[in-house]
Motif scaffolding. Sequence first.
Motif, PDB file in Angstrom:
ATOM      1  N   PHE A   1       1.918  12.791  -5.199  1.00 49.85           N
ATOM      2  CA  PHE A   1       0.737  12.609  -6.029  1.00 49.85           C
ATOM      3  C   PHE A   1       0.913  13.372  -7.336  1.00 49.85           C
ATOM      4  CE2 PHE A   1      -3.207  14.712  -7.396  1.00 49.85           C
ATOM      5  CZ  PHE A   1      -3.840  13.611  -7.920  1.00 49.85           C
ATOM      6  N   GLY A   2       0.481  12.757  -8.430  1.00 52.07           N
ATOM      7  CA  GLY A   2       0.514  13.461  -9.706  1.00 52.07           C
ATOM      8  C   GLY A   2       0.142  12.553 -10.856  1.00 52.07           C
ATOM      9  N   ASP A   3       0.343  13.079 -12.049  1.00 51.70           N
ATOM     10  CA  ASP A   3       0.073  12.328 -13.270  1.00 51.70           C
ATOM     11  C   ASP A   3       1.227  11.387 -13.570  1.00 51.70           C
ATOM     12  OD1 ASP A   3      -2.147  13.920 -13.435  1.00 51.70           O
ATOM     13  OD2 ASP A   3      -1.620  14.863 -15.331  1.00 51.70           O
ATOM     14  N   TYR A   4       0.927  10.267 -14.179  1.00 49.34           N
ATOM     15  CA  TYR A   4       1.963   9.355 -14.629  1.00 49.34           C
ATOM     16  C   TYR A   4       2.500   9.882 -15.950  1.00 49.34           C
ATOM     17  CZ  TYR A   4       4.338   5.093 -16.029  1.00 49.34           C
ATOM     18  OH  TYR A   4       5.285   4.174 -16.417  1.00 49.34           O
ATOM     19  N   ASP A   5       3.799  10.105 -16.014  1.00 49.27           N
ATOM     20  CA  ASP A   5       4.452  10.603 -17.226  1.00 49.27           C
ATOM     21  C   ASP A   5       4.919   9.407 -18.042  1.00 49.27           C
ATOM     22  OD1 ASP A   5       6.434  11.481 -19.101  1.00 49.27           O
ATOM     23  OD2 ASP A   5       6.680  13.324 -17.929  1.00 49.27           O
TER      24      ASP A   5
ATOM     25  N   LEU B   1       0.811  -1.219   0.000  1.00 44.20           N
ATOM     26  CA  LEU B   1       0.000   0.000   0.000  1.00 44.20           C
ATOM     27  C   LEU B   1       0.850   1.277   0.000  1.00 44.20           C
ATOM     28  CD1 LEU B   1      -2.988  -0.908   2.367  1.00 44.20           C
ATOM     29  CD2 LEU B   1      -2.767  -1.241  -0.093  1.00 44.20           C
ATOM     30  N   HIS B   2       2.034   1.207  -0.566  1.00 44.55           N
ATOM     31  CA  HIS B   2       2.866   2.398  -0.730  1.00 44.55           C
ATOM     32  C   HIS B   2       2.635   3.059  -2.095  1.00 44.55           C
ATOM     33  CE1 HIS B   2       5.126   0.849   2.720  1.00 44.55           C
ATOM     34  NE2 HIS B   2       5.553   2.089   2.857  1.00 44.55           N
ATOM     35  N   TYR B   3       2.013   2.364  -3.025  1.00 42.46           N
ATOM     36  CA  TYR B   3       1.847   2.835  -4.394  1.00 42.46           C
ATOM     37  C   TYR B   3       0.416   2.564  -4.858  1.00 42.46           C
ATOM     38  CZ  TYR B   3       2.573   3.072  -9.470  1.00 42.46           C
ATOM     39  OH  TYR B   3       2.492   3.395 -10.806  1.00 42.46           O
ATOM     40  N   TYR B   4      -0.217   3.600  -5.401  1.00 49.56           N
ATOM     41  CA  TYR B   4      -1.592   3.500  -5.877  1.00 49.56           C
ATOM     42  C   TYR B   4      -1.669   4.113  -7.275  1.00 49.56           C
ATOM     43  CZ  TYR B   4      -2.584   3.095  -0.862  1.00 49.56           C
ATOM     44  OH  TYR B   4      -2.588   2.716   0.454  1.00 49.56           O
ATOM     45  N   GLU B   5      -2.576   3.604  -8.080  1.00 49.08           N
ATOM     46  CA  GLU B   5      -2.831   4.242  -9.366  1.00 49.08           C
ATOM     47  C   GLU B   5      -4.325   4.169  -9.676  1.00 49.08           C
ATOM     48  OE1 GLU B   5      -1.847   0.992 -12.756  1.00 49.08           O
ATOM     49  OE2 GLU B   5      -0.082   1.756 -11.691  1.00 49.08           O
ATOM     50  N   PHE B   6      -4.783   5.202 -10.385  1.00 50.83           N
ATOM     51  CA  PHE B   6      -6.170   5.241 -10.835  1.00 50.83           C
ATOM     52  C   PHE B   6      -6.242   6.087 -12.100  1.00 50.83           C
ATOM     53  CE2 PHE B   6      -5.754   8.859  -8.002  1.00 50.83           C
ATOM     54  CZ  PHE B   6      -6.501   9.865  -8.593  1.00 50.83           C
ATOM     55  N   ILE B   7      -7.389   6.059 -12.740  1.00 54.61           N
ATOM     56  CA  ILE B   7      -7.585   6.801 -13.987  1.00 54.61           C
ATOM     57  C   ILE B   7      -8.583   7.932 -13.755  1.00 54.61           C
ATOM     58  CG2 ILE B   7      -8.336   6.691 -16.406  1.00 54.61           C
ATOM     59  CD1 ILE B   7      -5.769   5.102 -15.863  1.00 54.61           C
ATOM     60  N   SER B   8      -8.154   9.146 -14.025  1.00 55.55           N
ATOM     61  CA  SER B   8      -9.025  10.319 -14.021  1.00 55.55           C
ATOM     62  C   SER B   8      -9.722  10.372 -15.375  1.00 55.55           C
ATOM     63  CB  SER B   8      -8.176  11.587 -13.815  1.00 55.55           C
ATOM     64  OG  SER B   8      -8.866  12.742 -14.213  1.00 55.55           O
ATOM     65  N   GLU B   9     -11.035  10.598 -15.344  1.00 56.49           N
ATOM     66  CA  GLU B   9     -11.789  10.664 -16.595  1.00 56.49           C
ATOM     67  C   GLU B   9     -12.512  11.996 -16.682  1.00 56.49           C
ATOM     68  OE1 GLU B   9     -14.308   7.266 -17.078  1.00 56.49           O
ATOM     69  OE2 GLU B   9     -12.727   5.872 -16.514  1.00 56.49           O
ATOM     70  N   GLY B  10     -12.325  12.695 -17.812  1.00 56.17           N
ATOM     71  CA  GLY B  10     -12.966  13.989 -17.993  1.00 56.17           C
ATOM     72  C   GLY B  10     -12.759  14.505 -19.402  1.00 56.17           C
ATOM     73  N   PRO B  11     -12.971  15.801 -19.608  1.00 57.23           N
ATOM     74  CA  PRO B  11     -12.872  16.400 -20.939  1.00 57.23           C
ATOM     75  C   PRO B  11     -11.494  16.239 -21.596  1.00 57.23           C
ATOM     76  CG  PRO B  11     -13.767  17.982 -19.367  1.00 57.23           C
ATOM     77  CD  PRO B  11     -13.393  16.758 -18.606  1.00 57.23           C
ATOM     78  N   LYS B  12     -10.456  16.089 -20.790  1.00 56.92           N
ATOM     79  CA  LYS B  12      -9.097  15.924 -21.331  1.00 56.92           C
ATOM     80  C   LYS B  12      -8.758  14.465 -21.598  1.00 56.92           C
ATOM     81  CE  LYS B  12      -8.273  20.301 -20.740  1.00 56.92           C
ATOM     82  NZ  LYS B  12      -7.276  21.271 -20.879  1.00 56.92           N
ATOM     83  N   GLY B  13      -9.731  13.573 -21.335  1.00 55.96           N
ATOM     84  CA  GLY B  13      -9.518  12.154 -21.597  1.00 55.96           C
ATOM     85  C   GLY B  13      -9.282  11.349 -20.338  1.00 55.96           C
ATOM     86  N   ARG B  14      -8.677  10.188 -20.540  1.00 62.07           N
ATOM     87  CA  ARG B  14      -8.350   9.279 -19.439  1.00 62.07           C
ATOM     88  C   ARG B  14      -6.883   9.500 -19.074  1.00 62.07           C
ATOM     89  NH1 ARG B  14     -11.168   4.755 -18.386  1.00 62.07           N
ATOM     90  NH2 ARG B  14      -9.291   3.494 -18.355  1.00 62.07           N
ATOM     91  N   ILE B  15      -6.651   9.920 -17.828  1.00 61.74           N
ATOM     92  CA  ILE B  15      -5.299  10.275 -17.398  1.00 61.74           C
ATOM     93  C   ILE B  15      -4.930   9.446 -16.176  1.00 61.74           C
ATOM     94  CG2 ILE B  15      -3.825  12.136 -16.560  1.00 61.74           C
ATOM     95  CD1 ILE B  15      -5.813  14.000 -18.175  1.00 61.74           C
ATOM     96  N   LYS B  16      -3.823   8.740 -16.284  1.00 59.61           N
ATOM     97  CA  LYS B  16      -3.345   7.896 -15.188  1.00 59.61           C
ATOM     98  C   LYS B  16      -2.741   8.770 -14.095  1.00 59.61           C
ATOM     99  CE  LYS B  16      -0.399   3.835 -14.477  1.00 59.61           C
ATOM    100  NZ  LYS B  16       0.496   2.906 -15.189  1.00 59.61           N
TER     101      LYS B  16
END
Length: 151
Positions: A47-51, A14-29
């Motif tokens: 916390f931030g976007d996956y590059d 539980l040190h690392y989490y990922e999810f997908i943000s969904e909205g007008p800019k698309g699906r962002i990890k």
Amino acid sequence: MKYPKYKYRSEKSLHYYEFISEGPKGRIKKIIEYTETATKNVYNLGFGDYDETTKTLSDITVTNNGDSLKVLATVASTVYAFTQKYPEAWVLATGSTNVRTRLYRMGITNNLAEIAEDFVVFGFDSKGNWTEFIVGEDYEAFLITKKENLK
């Protein structure tokens, strides 16, 4: 936080989490990481976007995907999960910019009654002091721990 949340995936520690943000800019990890600091039981919340180019977390990218409350609620839900597994943990959080730090402060302020049921929140002020979080005060960083850790 009583807002909709994204479903996330995590590894066993539980040190690392990922999810997908969904909205007008698309699906962002999105990535959330809890990393140990030099101080025992204190973990930095990253916390931030996956590059995709660097294969790392970018905490300076501005997504503007129209789902900031849902994203913040998701991040907050991982604090609950992380501190359930590591009950003696203290979680350190600060924004990569003043605007993001202010956004975190607003999120804490707007949900303090709920947060305070389980946690104590401290703010690091401009004088270099950690004090219990006070609504309306400016802080440069935040430290949160389960109430039991202060008994």
